[in-house]
Design a protein around this motif. Sequence first.
Motif, PDB file in Angstrom:
ATOM      1  N   GLU A 136       0.829  -1.207   0.000  1.00 40.42           N
ATOM      2  CA  GLU A 136       0.000   0.000   0.000  1.00 40.42           C
ATOM      3  C   GLU A 136       0.865   1.259   0.000  1.00 40.42           C
ATOM      4  OE1 GLU A 136      -2.565  -0.351   3.314  1.00 40.42           O
ATOM      5  OE2 GLU A 136      -3.669  -2.073   2.527  1.00 40.42           O
ATOM      6  N   LEU A 137       2.003   1.194   0.699  1.00 42.62           N
ATOM      7  CA  LEU A 137       2.943   2.317   0.689  1.00 42.62           C
ATOM      8  C   LEU A 137       3.493   2.532  -0.719  1.00 42.62           C
ATOM      9  CD1 LEU A 137       4.606   4.467   2.186  1.00 42.62           C
ATOM     10  CD2 LEU A 137       6.243   2.657   2.784  1.00 42.62           C
ATOM     11  N   PHE A 138       3.805   1.448  -1.426  1.00 41.95           N
ATOM     12  CA  PHE A 138       4.288   1.572  -2.798  1.00 41.95           C
ATOM     13  C   PHE A 138       3.250   2.272  -3.673  1.00 41.95           C
ATOM     14  CE2 PHE A 138       6.692  -2.722  -2.205  1.00 41.95           C
ATOM     15  CZ  PHE A 138       7.540  -2.115  -1.287  1.00 41.95           C
ATOM     16  N   HIS A 139       1.981   1.943  -3.451  1.00 47.67           N
ATOM     17  CA  HIS A 139       0.907   2.558  -4.236  1.00 47.67           C
ATOM     18  C   HIS A 139       0.915   4.082  -4.062  1.00 47.67           C
ATOM     19  CE1 HIS A 139      -2.969   2.934  -6.232  1.00 47.67           C
ATOM     20  NE2 HIS A 139      -3.385   3.663  -5.220  1.00 47.67           N
ATOM     21  N   ASP A 140       1.187   4.548  -2.843  1.00 46.67           N
ATOM     22  CA  ASP A 140       1.255   5.995  -2.616  1.00 46.67           C
ATOM     23  C   ASP A 140       2.381   6.619  -3.433  1.00 46.67           C
ATOM     24  OD1 ASP A 140      -0.889   6.440  -0.877  1.00 46.67           O
ATOM     25  OD2 ASP A 140       0.258   5.768   0.849  1.00 46.67           O
ATOM     26  N   PHE A 141       3.527   5.950  -3.505  1.00 48.01           N
ATOM     27  CA  PHE A 141       4.651   6.492  -4.277  1.00 48.01           C
ATOM     28  C   PHE A 141       4.335   6.511  -5.769  1.00 48.01           C
ATOM     29  CE2 PHE A 141       7.109   6.247  -0.464  1.00 48.01           C
ATOM     30  CZ  PHE A 141       8.185   7.113  -0.659  1.00 48.01           C
ATOM     31  N   ILE A 142       3.525   5.563  -6.216  1.00 48.87           N
ATOM     32  CA  ILE A 142       3.137   5.558  -7.627  1.00 48.87           C
ATOM     33  C   ILE A 142       2.142   6.678  -7.910  1.00 48.87           C
ATOM     34  CG2 ILE A 142       1.932   4.233  -9.401  1.00 48.87           C
ATOM     35  CD1 ILE A 142       3.053   1.689  -8.054  1.00 48.87           C
ATOM     36  N   LEU A 143       1.163   6.836  -7.024  1.00 53.28           N
ATOM     37  CA  LEU A 143       0.109   7.830  -7.239  1.00 53.28           C
ATOM     38  C   LEU A 143       0.613   9.259  -7.032  1.00 53.28           C
ATOM     39  CD1 LEU A 143      -2.884   7.905  -7.945  1.00 53.28           C
ATOM     40  CD2 LEU A 143      -3.398   7.889  -5.497  1.00 53.28           C
ATOM     41  N   ARG A 144       1.276   9.513  -5.906  1.00 52.07           N
ATOM     42  CA  ARG A 144       1.864  10.829  -5.579  1.00 52.07           C
ATOM     43  C   ARG A 144       0.888  11.987  -5.818  1.00 52.07           C
ATOM     44  NH1 ARG A 144       7.788  11.320  -5.113  1.00 52.07           N
ATOM     45  NH2 ARG A 144       8.697   9.260  -5.385  1.00 52.07           N
ATOM     46  N   ASP A 145      -0.315  11.857  -5.262  1.00 52.67           N
ATOM     47  CA  ASP A 145      -1.283  12.933  -5.408  1.00 52.67           C
ATOM     48  C   ASP A 145      -1.137  13.923  -4.249  1.00 52.67           C
ATOM     49  OD1 ASP A 145      -2.268  11.537  -3.281  1.00 52.67           O
ATOM     50  OD2 ASP A 145      -4.203  11.059  -4.177  1.00 52.67           O
ATOM     51  N   HIS A 146      -2.133  14.795  -4.060  1.00 53.38           N
ATOM     52  CA  HIS A 146      -2.040  15.827  -3.035  1.00 53.38           C
ATOM     53  C   HIS A 146      -2.093  15.250  -1.622  1.00 53.38           C
ATOM     54  CE1 HIS A 146      -6.349  15.127  -3.573  1.00 53.38           C
ATOM     55  NE2 HIS A 146      -6.541  15.624  -2.362  1.00 53.38           N
ATOM     56  N   CYS A 147      -2.499  13.983  -1.498  1.00 47.46           N
ATOM     57  CA  CYS A 147      -2.543  13.332  -0.182  1.00 47.46           C
ATOM     58  C   CYS A 147      -1.308  12.475   0.080  1.00 47.46           C
ATOM     59  CB  CYS A 147      -3.789  12.448  -0.076  1.00 47.46           C
ATOM     60  SG  CYS A 147      -5.346  13.363  -0.075  1.00 47.46           S
TER      61      CYS A 147
END
Length: 283
Positions: A136-147
């Motif tokens: 799930e942390l990897f997904h955040d690095f892929i998305l890199r949105d305002h959140c």
Amino acid sequence: MPTEQSYYLSLEVEGNNVCRTDRRLVINCTGVCVLPRPFETRLLAGREDYYLQYLVKGEMRVWLDGEERLMQPGQAVLYYPHTGYRYAMKGREEVQYYWVHFTGTDADSLIAGCRLPTCTLLQVGGGASVASGFEELFHDFILRDHCFDLSASSKLISICVEISRCLDPVQGGRSGAGGRIRRALIYIHQNYEKEISVPFLAELAHLSPSRFRALFREATGLSPLDYLLVLRLNHARQLMLQTGSSIGEVARAVGYEDQLYFSRIFKKRTGLSPSAYRRGAQR
């Protein structure tokens, strides 16, 4: 099984080995290593940030405080800033481990709150929850949105909390006595309005009543019946503040058929009768 992945906060290599004091919690880089051939990693001076590893496949030789140890799947190790590390493949089986480097002004308090020591093999277990936290942390690095900052920080906190709970057999263990106490707590919260006895809870936890009482107090700071009483009274307060139910209806809703008995217990614990408590809250 995972494939080799790596994610970096900065595109510059040097920018991912830093101690940050301008933000509360920062993941410098993270990923999963898949290493099919012999290797050895050594950084005797350590890094500027925290370094967490979680092994999911294979075995590694790790040197902790100068002593060679065997790291096996389901174990983790945390290296504090400026703590040297050295590890290598043991045997011929492919090695796979998740890893994350993090820093920030709240990093120290996160580690202290989770009671995670440095240079110690942490017996986490092979459950999928820690690995899924990394994914799930990897997904955040892929998305890199305002959140991104908030979400990535929350994922890191969840990983550390899950590891901490796996290490504590009373508070959070999923197996053994810890898991049994947790099952009893879940039952109490879902059935607090019913008649509940210690022998019943002990049987639910597959423990003797005396052992159950000891472990329950160690986990919560209260006896099972005191815990149930506090939970009922807290729900009663909420009902009196948020609904127009009569005192008798409130008493029955939290497990007391006798309104007078409920009122006596409520006043003994709070210093006010239920009616006085409601009037004071309304004012």
